[in-house]
Design a protein around this motif. Structure first.
Motif, PDB file in Angstrom:
ATOM      1  N   GLY A  63      -8.583  10.651  -0.702  1.00 50.18           N
ATOM      2  CA  GLY A  63      -7.952   9.687  -1.610  1.00 50.18           C
ATOM      3  C   GLY A  63      -8.915   9.275  -2.702  1.00 50.18           C
ATOM      4  N   GLU A  99      -7.060  -5.104   3.119  1.00 48.81           N
ATOM      5  CA  GLU A  99      -7.379  -4.427   4.387  1.00 48.81           C
ATOM      6  C   GLU A  99      -8.853  -4.579   4.743  1.00 48.81           C
ATOM      7  OE1 GLU A  99      -5.677  -1.059   5.951  1.00 48.81           O
ATOM      8  OE2 GLU A  99      -3.831  -2.215   5.826  1.00 48.81           O
ATOM      9  N   PHE A 129      -5.762  -2.077  -0.924  1.00 45.05           N
ATOM     10  CA  PHE A 129      -6.498  -1.683   0.285  1.00 45.05           C
ATOM     11  C   PHE A 129      -7.815  -2.465   0.358  1.00 45.05           C
ATOM     12  CE2 PHE A 129      -9.869   1.115   2.007  1.00 45.05           C
ATOM     13  CZ  PHE A 129      -9.424   1.219   3.317  1.00 45.05           C
ATOM     14  N   PHE A 172      -8.684   9.933  -6.666  1.00 45.97           N
ATOM     15  CA  PHE A 172      -8.731   8.807  -7.599  1.00 45.97           C
ATOM     16  C   PHE A 172      -9.806   9.023  -8.673  1.00 45.97           C
ATOM     17  CE2 PHE A 172     -10.280   4.658  -8.997  1.00 45.97           C
ATOM     18  CZ  PHE A 172      -9.102   4.179  -9.562  1.00 45.97           C
ATOM     19  N   GLY A 190       1.055   3.775  -3.205  1.00 43.64           N
ATOM     20  CA  GLY A 190       0.583   5.137  -2.903  1.00 43.64           C
ATOM     21  C   GLY A 190       1.654   6.166  -3.214  1.00 43.64           C
ATOM     22  N   ALA A 239       2.239   6.339  -6.983  1.00 41.90           N
ATOM     23  CA  ALA A 239       1.235   7.126  -7.713  1.00 41.90           C
ATOM     24  C   ALA A 239       1.494   8.622  -7.535  1.00 41.90           C
ATOM     25  CB  ALA A 239      -0.162   6.766  -7.221  1.00 41.90           C
ATOM     26  N   ILE A 275       0.858  -1.205   0.000  1.00 47.31           N
ATOM     27  CA  ILE A 275       0.000   0.000   0.000  1.00 47.31           C
ATOM     28  C   ILE A 275       0.888   1.247   0.000  1.00 47.31           C
ATOM     29  CG2 ILE A 275      -1.667   1.347   1.359  1.00 47.31           C
ATOM     30  CD1 ILE A 275      -3.072  -1.227   2.078  1.00 47.31           C
TER      31      ILE A 275
END
Ligand code: HEM
Length: 199
Positions: free
Chosen positions: A119, A98, A94, A123, A47, A50, A43
């Motif tokens: 987030g 998660e 995620f 996105f 992250g 990106a 993750i």
């Protein structure tokens, strides 16, 4: 001719680097060589990947102008697409590891955790920009395309704040990213002044 060659070479470099790095990370995670918490590591990697790619995409235009290398501009779409691919992997990790694809839990997270809300918004902007990045769509949309693609500035601001809010203790790294984001926006101050004057 030389600029075409440079552009192709740079695009090849982007493909190789982005793909090798992400496949290597998944390989390390699957073979348990990534530390005690592979999910967190993946993750984190996707992250940060990106966000880095988004920032590199936004560096291209000032760099091309400063270095007088207009061929660099042709790499922006490819960098944007890899930004989206990394962000998609980030969210899927995620979602899968998660919250185990639990949609109700995902919706609760979006409403209860402001950093997840930002987030998701970032996105959604990246998704729209990627879907409209084809030349054909660009031609069809005309001037509206540029207006829509200016939302990339919103995407990077949201992503930088998402990073800051997601950090529990270590704040130096996210603050550095916020500063870089602000610097990139400052390079565009003339553009923003023009927008305000038009309003
Ligand atoms: C629905 C959308 C998103 C979700 C659910 C999400 C979820 C997460 C989670 C769970 C973390 C780890 C927080 C922790 O340390 O516990 C995180 C961190 C992060 N995310 Fe996202 N994210 C989303 C979108 C994005 C986007 C679009 C970007 C970038 C363009 C991004 C960039 C980052 C960065 C840079 C970090 C910090 C990495 C770290 O230090 O661990 N995220 N995100």
């Amino acid at each position: 001719m030389k600029s075409k060659y440079n552009s192709l070479l740079f695009k090849f470099f982007i493909h190789v680097t982005a793909l090798v790095l992400i496949f290597n990370q998944y390989y390390l995670a699957i073979t348990d060589q990534i530390g005690g918490d592979p999910v967190q590591a993946i993750i984190h990697f996707t992250g940060i990947g990106a966000l880095n790619l988004l920032i590199i995409t936004l560096c291209i235009s000032p760099l091309a102008k400063y270095a007088k290398q207009s061929w660099l501009m042709k790499s922006r779409r490819l960098l944007g697409i890899y930004t989206f691919i990394y962000a998609l992997c980030h969210i899927l990790n995620f979602w899968a590891f998660e919250i185990q694809f639990n949609i109700a839990l995902f919706i609760t997270e979006v409403f209860e955790r402001p950093y997840i809300t930002l987030g998701l918004l970032s996105f959604i902007v990246l998704l729209v920009l990627t879907l409209t990045s084809l030349n054909k769509i660009q031609r069809k949309m005309g001037r509206k395309w540029q207006t829509l693609h200016n939302f990339v500035y919103l995407a990077v601001i949201l992503a930088a704040i998402h990073f800051y809010w997601s950090s529990k203790s270590e704040l130096i790294e996210p603050i550095i990213y916020i500063c870089i984001t602000l610097m990139l926006l400052m390079f565009r101050h003339k553009k923003f002044k023009r927008w305000l004057a038009q309003k």
